[in-house]
Write an enzyme that holds these catalytic residues in place. Structure first.
Site, PDB file in Angstrom:
ATOM      1  N   LYS A  87      46.709  22.796  33.445  1.00  0.00           N
ATOM      2  CA  LYS A  87      46.087  24.156  33.606  1.00  0.00           C
ATOM      3  C   LYS A  87      45.507  24.372  35.182  1.00  0.00           C
ATOM      4  O   LYS A  87      44.878  23.277  35.641  1.00  0.00           O
ATOM      5  CB  LYS A  87      44.786  23.970  32.729  1.00  0.00           C
ATOM      6  CG  LYS A  87      44.122  25.374  32.304  1.00  0.00           C
ATOM      7  CD  LYS A  87      43.093  25.023  31.435  1.00  0.00           C
ATOM      8  CE  LYS A  87      42.629  26.278  30.511  1.00  0.00           C
ATOM      9  NZ  LYS A  87      41.609  26.092  29.529  1.00  0.00           N
TER      10      LYS A  87
HETATM   11  O1  G3P Z   1      38.625  27.119  28.147  1.00  0.00           O
HETATM   12  C1  G3P Z   1      38.505  28.484  29.005  1.00  0.00           C
HETATM   13  C2  G3P Z   1      37.792  29.211  28.069  1.00  0.00           C
HETATM   14  O2  G3P Z   1      38.101  29.401  26.802  1.00  0.00           O
HETATM   15  C3  G3P Z   1      36.398  29.032  28.228  1.00  0.00           C
HETATM   16  O3  G3P Z   1      35.508  29.700  27.490  1.00  0.00           O
HETATM   17  O4  G3P Z   1      33.363  30.012  26.230  1.00  0.00           O
HETATM   18  O5  G3P Z   1      33.397  28.565  28.443  1.00  0.00           O
HETATM   19  O6  G3P Z   1      33.795  31.145  28.603  1.00  0.00           O
HETATM   20  P1  G3P Z   1      33.968  30.022  27.684  1.00  0.00           P
END
Ligand code: G3P
Length: 218
Positions: A87
């Site tokens: 990633k």
């Molecule tokens: O892992 C990437 C993404 O899914 C992060 O989500 O909830 O931290 O905006 P969030």
């Protein structure tokens, strides 16, 4: 649409895996920190544990933000297990690194994507996945699902092979909206996946079936 779970928590990953519908896992530095996994050796061990559990794609994010360090870190991550997807944040050195990884057959997930322009560059660099963050756009009154639909349209129009991995999913409705938008993958919290299952009419109907059966059969 494939379901990934967005967590580094092994218990939640195991629960989602045992539901029989899990297609992969995404992690990020915040999710790893939330599990208290400290140091590269422990992080690598944890990624291997996840890969051995799910036997499907597992996104492991680089911390480096410069090209050479991204390459070194990403190659070390890719060497951990065949299921590892490196990633990489959508920044200049990240796009350049994705181009390198793509040329070496290392699969990548371009993350922190918030625009069609960024998604276009990720696809042109050969990213395996692109991760537009739906929830974080919604959080600032922009339309995250509209971005998913726009990227899907562009990728299909120009026949890009990069898969749209809808990320930052906040709830079950986002999953349904991602279906309508044509996302290839949604990476979700366990609660959102479990929310797909629950319906009061199913529960009430089952109770009625059982009650009627036992009226006759004791
Ligand atoms: O892992 C990437 C993404 O899914 C992060 O989500 O909830 O931290 O905006 P969030």
């Amino acid at each position: 649409m494939k379901f990934f779970i967005d967590t580094a928590n092994l218990a939640q990953i195991r629960e989602a895996y045992e539901m029989g519908v899990l297609d992969g896992v995404t992690t990020n530095p915040s999710l790893m920190a939330k599990e208290g996994i400290k140091g590269v050796e422990n992080q690598h061990r944890h990624y291997i544990d996840i890969c051995q559990l799910v036997q499907s794609d597992v996104s492991a994010e680089v911390i480096a933000t410069t090209y050479d360090e991204m390459i070194a870190e990403g190659e070390a991550l890719a060497a951990l297990d065949p299921h590892i997807v490196v990633k990489v944040p959508c920044i200049a050195d990240g796009i350049r690194a994705i181009k390198y990884f793509s040329s070496k057959g290392i699969r990548t997930n371009c993350t922190l994507v918030f625009s069609v322009g960024q998604a276009l560059l990720a696809a042109k660099a050969g990213a395996t996945y692109v991760s537009p963050f739906v929830g974080r756009l919604d959080d600032i009154s922009e339309d995250g699902i509209a971005l998913i639909a726009h990227i899907v349209k562009v990728y299909r129009t120009y026949n890009f092979s990069t898969q749209v991995l809808a990320a930052s999913i906040r709830h079950t409705a986002h999953i349904i909206q991602c279906l309508d938008a044509g996302a290839d993958v949604a990476t979700c919290p366990l609660s959102a996946i479990k929310g797909l299952l629950n319906h009061p009419l199913t529960d009430a109907g089952l109770q009625k079936f059982l009650a009627d059966y036992h009226k006759v059969n004791g």
